[in-house]
Design an enzyme around this catalytic site. Structure first.
Site, short mmCIF file in Angstrom:
data_model
loop_
_atom_site.label_atom_id
_atom_site.label_comp_id
_atom_site.label_asym_id
_atom_site.label_seq_id
_atom_site.Cartn_x
_atom_site.Cartn_y
_atom_site.Cartn_z
N ASP A 162 24.57 10.07 27.59
CA ASP A 162 23.62 10.40 28.66
C ASP A 162 22.55 11.39 28.21
OD1 ASP A 162 23.08 10.01 31.65
OD2 ASP A 162 22.73 12.13 31.26
N HIS A 189 23.50 5.48 30.27
CA HIS A 189 22.21 5.98 30.72
C HIS A 189 21.21 4.86 30.42
CE1 HIS A 189 19.04 9.22 31.10
NE2 HIS A 189 18.36 8.24 30.53
N ASP A 335 24.25 14.13 38.87
CA ASP A 335 23.39 14.33 37.68
C ASP A 335 22.82 15.75 37.67
OD1 ASP A 335 22.16 13.85 35.29
OD2 ASP A 335 20.64 12.49 36.06
N HIS A 339 17.92 23.69 34.50
CA HIS A 339 16.94 24.10 33.48
C HIS A 339 16.37 25.45 33.86
CE1 HIS A 339 16.72 20.32 31.26
NE2 HIS A 339 16.66 19.66 32.40
O1 DOR Z 1 16.86 14.21 34.48
C1 DOR Z 1 17.75 14.21 33.65
N1 DOR Z 1 18.16 15.34 33.06
N2 DOR Z 1 18.30 13.05 33.30
C2 DOR Z 1 19.17 12.95 32.28
O2 DOR Z 1 19.65 11.88 32.03
C3 DOR Z 1 19.50 14.15 31.47
C4 DOR Z 1 19.33 15.37 32.25
C5 DOR Z 1 19.37 16.62 31.43
O3 DOR Z 1 20.29 16.75 30.62
O4 DOR Z 1 18.53 17.49 31.63
#
Ligand code: DOR
Length: 456
Positions: A162, A189, A335, A339
């Site tokens: 993923d 994914h 999900d 961040h």
């Molecule tokens: O939006 C996403 N963020 N989709 C993903 O598949 C990975 C994830 C991430 O790890 O930040």
């Protein structure tokens, strides 16, 4: 205290919706009795009635804890975004009792020893259980699948690349054959990496144009002459990103069938992908399962928020809800992708989703009358447990006492994630300002209170 009695709640799981009481002792559910008679007699079933704490839960709904098939905790490597402890706290606050953690850490979680370290550390923290997935190829190199042969599915039930899919069909076939042999589920994914990369400049151009105008919704611009250049970029990105998901979904379904590999399609987001999964499920029952995220169920591409796969059209959103209703899509998974603000500003994809998941799903699916709470419980608890092969996700005697108390009628407005309410270290949600209905009041892990909502 070794026991807990939840008295007078509305008990809801995938099969039940009745007033009643639940007794747990030593971490397991001992009895679940409906009605006032049950309330009077249930304590007599306790091994040690004197040590049972009673919680008067009239007015609340008692449900099995939620099980998240797809979350990112960033540990090791990006612990400033989320570590196992902050992720566990956010999960417990969101009503989750069990999670599958994705492998895109640094180093990438590529073998059973690394997965076991995270599983054990989360167990030590003691708020939730986490199964750490391993990558399909070592360090996401796209080639080496050898570690998959060593997996014990009781420790690592899921393997996934993923974040970015395995580009080579030959390598993906080999990975699926190895996982089928080991009894490990492959979570896919489904985004073609090159098509997704080609869409990036168009997506960024559309967002830049929007930011220049000081708007925070494409919807505010739609219809004006100003919107035309933005629309051209949006359409170009949308065309490529739709192809990226649709072609990779078709490829992975074909490979899963060829390898006879139990396969899970993660965060499905297009109408065509739902249809492809529906066709495969009809032809090959039991081979494929599938999840959708709360954000794809609630939002469309008029919200300029970056996530992979991207937010889609209203038509896609309706197809996802129809997929949930006809059983094509088994589960809702967050999900959760925390961040930093700086990384989000430079285009990092994903949202912190654990703490809003129940309210978003309840608001979009139950409050609107599309389904009842039992169905939502199936999607957030019973079905994910079945997909993982776990005896969890129901209010049944003998199971771990993992449950939540929720107020389905409580309304609240999602605050900016700089407030004190949020426990995830990631502070980005596309739901800021949204009025939601449904609140997690308390979360219990094996009969122990691991989260309760502060009063203000
Ligand atoms: O939006 C996403 N963020 N989709 C993903 O598949 C990975 C994830 C991430 O790890 O930040």
């Amino acid at each position: 205290m070794s026991g807990i009695l939840i008295r007078g709640a509305r008990l809801v799981d995938a099969r039940t919706d009745a007033r009643g009481s639940l007794l747990a002792e030593d971490g397991r559910i001992v009895a679940v009795l409906a009605g006032a008679d049950g309330e009077a007699s249930i304590l007599s079933l306790a091994r040690d009635p004197a040590s049972v704490e009673t919680v008067d839960a009239r007015g609340a709904v008692l449900m099995p804890s939620f099980i998240d098939l797809h979350a990112h905790f960033r540990d090791p490597g990006f612990t400033h975004k989320e570590d196992l402890e902050s992720g566990s706290r956010a999960a417990a606050a969101g009503g989750f009792g069990t999670l599958v953690l994705m492998a895109n850490t640094d180093p990438v979680c590529s073998d059973q020893a690394a997965a076991e370290r995270n599983r054990a550390r989360v167990a030590e923290i003691g708020l939730v259980d986490a199964f750490q997935a391993v990558s399909l190829t070592r360090d996401f190199d796209g080639r080496d699948t050898s570690a998959l042969a060593e997996l014990d599915p009781a420790v690592v039930p899921v393997a996934s690349e993923d974040g970015r899919e395995v580009a080579s069909a030959r390598v993906m076939l080999e990975a699926m054959e190895r996982c089928a042999q080991a009894g490990v589920l492959v979570s896919c994914h489904c985004e073609d990496p090159e098509l997704a990369l080609a869409a990036k400049p168009h997506r960024e151009a559309a967002l830049r144009a929007l930011a220049l105008r000081g708007d925070n919704r494409f919807g505010a611009l739609a219809g004006s002459a100003d919107f035309e250049p933005v629309r051209a970029s949006l359409d170009a990105a949308e065309r490529l990103l739709r192809l990226a998901e649709n072609t990779m979904t078709e490829r992975n379904l074909a490979l899963a069938a060829a390898a006879a590999c139990p396969t899970h399609i993660a965060h499905v987001s297009t109408r065509e992908a739902v249809e492809a999964i529906r066709r495969t499920r009809a032809r090959l029952p039991g081979l494929v399962s599938c999840e959708v995220t709360p954000h794809h169920l609630a939002l469309t591409s008029l919200v300029p928020a970056i996530v992979n796969p991207p937010l889609r059209s209203e038509d896609d959103r309706q197809a996802l809800i129809a997929g949930l209703l006809d059983g094509t899509i088994d589960a809702i998974a967050t999900d959760h992708a925390p961040h930093t603000a700086e990384d989000k500003a430079s285009g990092a994809p994903g949202f912190s989703g654990l703490e809003t998941a129940f309210a978003v799903c309840h608001s979009v699916l139950v409050k609107t009358g599309r389904m009842d709470l039992r169905r939502l419980s199936a999607l957030m608890s019973e079905n994910p447990a079945r997909i993982l092969g776990l005896a969890r996700g129901a209010l049944s005697p003998g199971l771990d006492a993992d449950f939540v108390l929720v107020d389905p009628d409580a309304e609240w407005t999602v605050e900016p994630m700089d407030g004190k309410r949020w426990l995830s270290r990631g502070r980005n949600t596309p739901f800021v300002g949204e009025r939601l209905t449904g609140l997690v009041l308390a979360t219990y892990k094996r009969g122990r209170l691991v989260h309760s909502r502060p009063l203000s």
